[in-house]
Design a protein around this motif. Structure first.
Motif, PDB file in Angstrom:
ATOM      1  N   GLY A 163       0.828  -1.209   0.000  1.00 40.53           N
ATOM      2  CA  GLY A 163       0.000   0.000   0.000  1.00 40.53           C
ATOM      3  C   GLY A 163       0.859   1.255   0.000  1.00 40.53           C
ATOM      4  O   GLY A 163       0.479   2.283   0.564  1.00 40.53           O
ATOM      5  N   ARG A 222      -0.062   5.385  -1.734  1.00 43.73           N
ATOM      6  CA  ARG A 222      -0.716   6.610  -1.231  1.00 43.73           C
ATOM      7  C   ARG A 222      -0.729   6.607   0.299  1.00 43.73           C
ATOM      8  O   ARG A 222      -0.382   5.599   0.923  1.00 43.73           O
ATOM      9  CB  ARG A 222      -2.127   6.779  -1.790  1.00 43.73           C
ATOM     10  N   GLY A 223      -1.115   7.733   0.866  1.00 46.11           N
ATOM     11  CA  GLY A 223      -1.282   7.839   2.317  1.00 46.11           C
ATOM     12  C   GLY A 223       0.000   7.590   3.097  1.00 46.11           C
ATOM     13  O   GLY A 223       1.097   7.991   2.687  1.00 46.11           O
ATOM     14  N   GLY A 281       1.609   4.832   3.611  1.00 43.37           N
ATOM     15  CA  GLY A 281       2.552   3.959   2.897  1.00 43.37           C
ATOM     16  C   GLY A 281       3.430   4.739   1.936  1.00 43.37           C
ATOM     17  O   GLY A 281       4.639   4.482   1.822  1.00 43.37           O
ATOM     18  N   ARG A 287      -2.841  -1.291  -6.386  1.00 39.66           N
ATOM     19  CA  ARG A 287      -3.889  -2.093  -7.028  1.00 39.66           C
ATOM     20  C   ARG A 287      -4.356  -1.434  -8.317  1.00 39.66           C
ATOM     21  O   ARG A 287      -5.531  -1.479  -8.644  1.00 39.66           O
ATOM     22  CB  ARG A 287      -5.064  -2.294  -6.073  1.00 39.66           C
ATOM     23  N   THR A 302      -4.721  -9.751  -0.449  1.00 39.61           N
ATOM     24  CA  THR A 302      -5.532 -10.920  -0.101  1.00 39.61           C
ATOM     25  C   THR A 302      -5.296 -12.086  -1.070  1.00 39.61           C
ATOM     26  O   THR A 302      -5.903 -13.140  -0.914  1.00 39.61           O
ATOM     27  CB  THR A 302      -7.040 -10.570  -0.084  1.00 39.61           C
ATOM     28  N   ASN A 343       1.839  -2.318   5.485  1.00 37.81           N
ATOM     29  CA  ASN A 343       1.070  -1.089   5.750  1.00 37.81           C
ATOM     30  C   ASN A 343      -0.354  -1.139   5.206  1.00 37.81           C
ATOM     31  O   ASN A 343      -1.242  -0.488   5.757  1.00 37.81           O
ATOM     32  CB  ASN A 343       1.831   0.096   5.125  1.00 37.81           C
ATOM     33  N   ALA A 344      -0.586  -1.898   4.136  1.00 38.89           N
ATOM     34  CA  ALA A 344      -1.908  -1.881   3.494  1.00 38.89           C
ATOM     35  C   ALA A 344      -2.990  -2.228   4.506  1.00 38.89           C
ATOM     36  O   ALA A 344      -2.828  -3.151   5.309  1.00 38.89           O
ATOM     37  CB  ALA A 344      -1.943  -2.880   2.337  1.00 38.89           C
ATOM     38  N   GLY A 345      -4.076  -1.479   4.488  1.00 32.88           N
ATOM     39  CA  GLY A 345      -5.140  -1.772   5.438  1.00 32.88           C
ATOM     40  C   GLY A 345      -6.433  -1.075   5.080  1.00 32.88           C
ATOM     41  O   GLY A 345      -6.447  -0.096   4.323  1.00 32.88           O
ATOM     42  N   ILE A 362       2.287  -1.980  10.400  1.00 28.87           N
ATOM     43  CA  ILE A 362       1.563  -0.751  10.729  1.00 28.87           C
ATOM     44  C   ILE A 362       0.234  -1.139  11.365  1.00 28.87           C
ATOM     45  O   ILE A 362      -0.706  -1.586  10.692  1.00 28.87           O
ATOM     46  CB  ILE A 362       1.345   0.149   9.484  1.00 28.87           C
ATOM     47  N   SER A 363       0.191  -0.986  12.671  1.00 28.73           N
ATOM     48  CA  SER A 363      -0.998  -1.327  13.459  1.00 28.73           C
ATOM     49  C   SER A 363      -1.831  -0.058  13.648  1.00 28.73           C
ATOM     50  O   SER A 363      -1.994   0.739  12.714  1.00 28.73           O
ATOM     51  CB  SER A 363      -0.544  -1.936  14.783  1.00 28.73           C
ATOM     52  N   LYS A 403      -5.636  -5.242  14.062  1.00 30.97           N
ATOM     53  CA  LYS A 403      -4.444  -4.470  14.436  1.00 30.97           C
ATOM     54  C   LYS A 403      -3.800  -5.009  15.715  1.00 30.97           C
ATOM     55  O   LYS A 403      -2.578  -4.977  15.863  1.00 30.97           O
ATOM     56  CB  LYS A 403      -4.813  -2.993  14.596  1.00 30.97           C
ATOM     57  N   PRO A 406       0.077   3.968  14.849  1.00 34.82           N
ATOM     58  CA  PRO A 406      -0.275   5.376  14.619  1.00 34.82           C
ATOM     59  C   PRO A 406      -1.557   5.750  15.347  1.00 34.82           C
ATOM     60  O   PRO A 406      -2.443   4.921  15.546  1.00 34.82           O
ATOM     61  CB  PRO A 406      -0.499   5.455  13.102  1.00 34.82           C
ATOM     62  N   GLY A 407      -1.633   7.029  15.695  1.00 41.18           N
ATOM     63  CA  GLY A 407      -2.891   7.573  16.211  1.00 41.18           C
ATOM     64  C   GLY A 407      -3.725   8.069  15.050  1.00 41.18           C
ATOM     65  O   GLY A 407      -3.887   7.369  14.053  1.00 41.18           O
ATOM     66  N   ASP A 416      -6.622   9.777   3.430  1.00 42.69           N
ATOM     67  CA  ASP A 416      -7.952   9.485   2.878  1.00 42.69           C
ATOM     68  C   ASP A 416      -8.803   8.719   3.887  1.00 42.69           C
ATOM     69  O   ASP A 416     -10.019   8.916   3.981  1.00 42.69           O
ATOM     70  CB  ASP A 416      -7.837   8.608   1.617  1.00 42.69           C
ATOM     71  N   MET A 417      -8.134   7.819   4.653  1.00 44.48           N
ATOM     72  CA  MET A 417      -8.869   6.960   5.592  1.00 44.48           C
ATOM     73  C   MET A 417      -9.605   7.785   6.644  1.00 44.48           C
ATOM     74  O   MET A 417     -10.770   7.547   6.943  1.00 44.48           O
ATOM     75  CB  MET A 417      -7.906   5.973   6.267  1.00 44.48           C
TER      76      MET A 417
HETATM   77  P1  NDP Z   1      -5.429   4.887   3.019  1.00 45.00           P
HETATM   78  O1  NDP Z   1      -6.858   4.484   3.021  1.00 45.00           O
HETATM   79  O2  NDP Z   1      -5.050   6.272   2.652  1.00 45.00           O
HETATM   80  O3  NDP Z   1      -4.572   3.859   2.141  1.00 45.00           O
HETATM   81  C1  NDP Z   1      -4.748   2.482   2.308  1.00 45.00           C
HETATM   82  C2  NDP Z   1      -3.682   1.767   1.517  1.00 45.00           C
HETATM   83  O4  NDP Z   1      -3.863   0.348   1.685  1.00 45.00           O
HETATM   84  C3  NDP Z   1      -3.781   2.053   0.023  1.00 45.00           C
HETATM   85  O5  NDP Z   1      -2.491   2.048  -0.523  1.00 45.00           O
HETATM   86  C4  NDP Z   1      -4.574   0.860  -0.473  1.00 45.00           C
HETATM   87  O6  NDP Z   1      -4.360   0.546  -1.831  1.00 45.00           O
HETATM   88  C5  NDP Z   1      -3.996  -0.233   0.402  1.00 45.00           C
HETATM   89  N1  NDP Z   1      -4.852  -1.415   0.444  1.00 45.00           N
HETATM   90  C6  NDP Z   1      -6.028  -1.560   1.096  1.00 45.00           C
HETATM   91  N2  NDP Z   1      -6.522  -2.798   0.896  1.00 45.00           N
HETATM   92  C7  NDP Z   1      -5.639  -3.436   0.095  1.00 45.00           C
HETATM   93  C8  NDP Z   1      -5.588  -4.730  -0.475  1.00 45.00           C
HETATM   94  N3  NDP Z   1      -6.553  -5.642  -0.277  1.00 45.00           N
HETATM   95  N4  NDP Z   1      -4.528  -5.052  -1.240  1.00 45.00           N
HETATM   96  C9  NDP Z   1      -3.546  -4.146  -1.478  1.00 45.00           C
HETATM   97  N5  NDP Z   1      -3.536  -2.909  -0.975  1.00 45.00           N
HETATM   98  C10 NDP Z   1      -4.578  -2.557  -0.196  1.00 45.00           C
HETATM   99  O7  NDP Z   1      -4.936   4.549   4.497  1.00 45.00           O
HETATM  100  P2  NDP Z   1      -3.802   5.193   5.404  1.00 45.00           P
HETATM  101  O8  NDP Z   1      -2.633   5.598   4.595  1.00 45.00           O
HETATM  102  O9  NDP Z   1      -4.440   6.143   6.317  1.00 45.00           O
HETATM  103  O10 NDP Z   1      -3.443   3.901   6.287  1.00 45.00           O
HETATM  104  C11 NDP Z   1      -2.308   3.075   6.044  1.00 45.00           C
HETATM  105  C12 NDP Z   1      -2.215   2.082   7.185  1.00 45.00           C
HETATM  106  O11 NDP Z   1      -2.116   2.782   8.418  1.00 45.00           O
HETATM  107  C13 NDP Z   1      -3.441   1.176   7.303  1.00 45.00           C
HETATM  108  O12 NDP Z   1      -3.036  -0.122   7.648  1.00 45.00           O
HETATM  109  C14 NDP Z   1      -4.224   1.826   8.423  1.00 45.00           C
HETATM  110  O13 NDP Z   1      -5.028   0.885   9.088  1.00 45.00           O
HETATM  111  C15 NDP Z   1      -3.114   2.334   9.303  1.00 45.00           C
HETATM  112  N6  NDP Z   1      -3.517   3.413  10.193  1.00 45.00           N
HETATM  113  C16 NDP Z   1      -3.989   4.592   9.715  1.00 45.00           C
HETATM  114  C17 NDP Z   1      -4.367   5.605  10.595  1.00 45.00           C
HETATM  115  C18 NDP Z   1      -4.872   6.933  10.147  1.00 45.00           C
HETATM  116  O14 NDP Z   1      -5.247   7.733  11.025  1.00 45.00           O
HETATM  117  N7  NDP Z   1      -4.893   7.247   8.864  1.00 45.00           N
HETATM  118  C19 NDP Z   1      -4.285   5.402  12.049  1.00 45.00           C
HETATM  119  C20 NDP Z   1      -3.780   4.135  12.436  1.00 45.00           C
HETATM  120  C21 NDP Z   1      -3.417   3.182  11.538  1.00 45.00           C
HETATM  121  P3  NDP Z   1      -5.284   1.210  -3.004  1.00 45.00           P
HETATM  122  O15 NDP Z   1      -4.724   2.562  -3.287  1.00 45.00           O
HETATM  123  O16 NDP Z   1      -5.122   0.249  -4.116  1.00 45.00           O
HETATM  124  O17 NDP Z   1      -6.685   1.265  -2.446  1.00 45.00           O
END
Ligand code: NDP
Length: 234
Positions: A9, A12-13, A15, A34, A50, A75-77, A125-126, A144, A170-171, A176-177
């Motif tokens: 992941g 973006r974000g 990652g 993706r 997955t 990191n993906a989540g 990344i929890s 997580k 992270p807090g 985008d999330m």
């Molecule tokens: P975003 O929603 O901005 O980005 C999520 C990333 O995960 C994207 O790159 C997305 O890919 C990828 N992803 C999701 N599902 C899949 C999959 N099935 N296969 C491959 N890639 C996948 O999230 P954040 O950057 O905010 O979060 C990143 C991580 O940090 C996550 O694990 C999140 O749980 C964790 N986190 C975030 C917090 C926050 O406040 N933002 C707080 C605590 C933890 P694609 O672009 O293809 O969708």
């Protein structure tokens, strides 16, 4: 530096910020995506976390271009929030499959090359929610929290081979999330953050590159909160 780094992941974000930080310090960086592709200077590998078959293909591509993965950042989540009584089993297992089983698939695959190399840095990344829990997030929090037990079990198994497995929690980080959350929720969280601000993606990247450094080899099985004090160290 110049190590083979893979960030899931990383398109973006959080990652992406992590991937950029490794690139800036001279590592060879691959990111999974993706369909969006990867930014300039990084190797983009199309992969859904997955799918074991796609993960195998992604590793083959990264290994051919950069050599065996020495630093893995899982990191993906995703989130799929709703209250316990409304949560379907599919909602629960889908989030677990992407967040926790996805991280397991990558760690298992990466560990093979790390064992041969007798060097490895794995960072999961929890989330603050994995330790504190959160209403509407039974699935996400479980996924997580599971990373903590996973990192510590990997540490117990592979720690003697100069392979570390650590967790960053992270807090509330501006991505985008969190942009999807209602203003009332965002404002409510802000009031509870001692630092008085939301976190930035760079705050997280800093912690990850620290844990993944060559000379961080004695930090193993740790959980590092990066949350402005929201979880008070857990
Ligand atoms: P975003 O929603 O901005 O980005 C999520 C990333 O995960 C994207 O790159 C997305 O890919 C990828 N992803 C999701 N599902 C899949 C999959 N099935 N296969 C491959 N890639 C996948 O999230 P954040 O950057 O905010 O979060 C990143 C991580 O940090 C996550 O694990 C999140 O749980 C964790 N986190 C975030 C917090 C926050 O406040 N933002 C707080 C605590 C933890 P694609 O672009 O293809 O969708």
């Amino acid at each position: 530096m110049g190590r083979s780094v893979l960030v899931t992941g990383g398109n973006r974000g959080i990652g992406l910020a992590i991937a950029k930080a490794f690139l800036a310090q001279g590592d060879k960086v691959a990111v999974t995506h993706r369909g969006s592709g990867a930014p300039e200077g990084m190797l983009g590998v199309k992969c859904d976390v997955t799918s074991s078959a796609e993960i195998d293909a992604a590793f083959a591509e990264v290994e051919a271009a950069h050599g065996p993965v020495e630093v893995l950042v899982a990191n993906a989540g995703i989130t799929d929030d709703t209250l316990l009584l409304r949560m379907s089993e599919e909602q629960f297992t889908r989030v677990l499959d992407a967040n926790l089983v996805g991280a397991f698939r990558f760690a298992q695959r990466a560990s093979k090359g790390m064992l041969r190399k007798k060097f490895g840095r794995i960072v999961f990344i929890s989330s603050v929610v994995g330790l504190s829990g959160g209403a509407g997030q039974v699935n996400y929090a479980a996924s997580k929290a599971g990373m903590v037990g996973m990192a510590r079990s990997i540490t117990a198994e592979l720690g003697s081979r100069n392979i570390t497995a650590n967790v960053v929690a992270p807090g509330f980080i501006t991505t985008d999330m969190t942009a999807e959350l209602p203003d009332a929720v965002r404002d409510g969280v802000l009031k509870r953050i001692p630092a008085g601000r939301y976190g930035s993606v760079e705050d997280i990247a800093k912690a990850v590159t620290f844990l993944a450094a060559d000379d961080s080899g004695y930090i193993n099985g740790a959980v590092l909160p990066v949350d402005g004090g929201l979880g008070m160290g857990h």
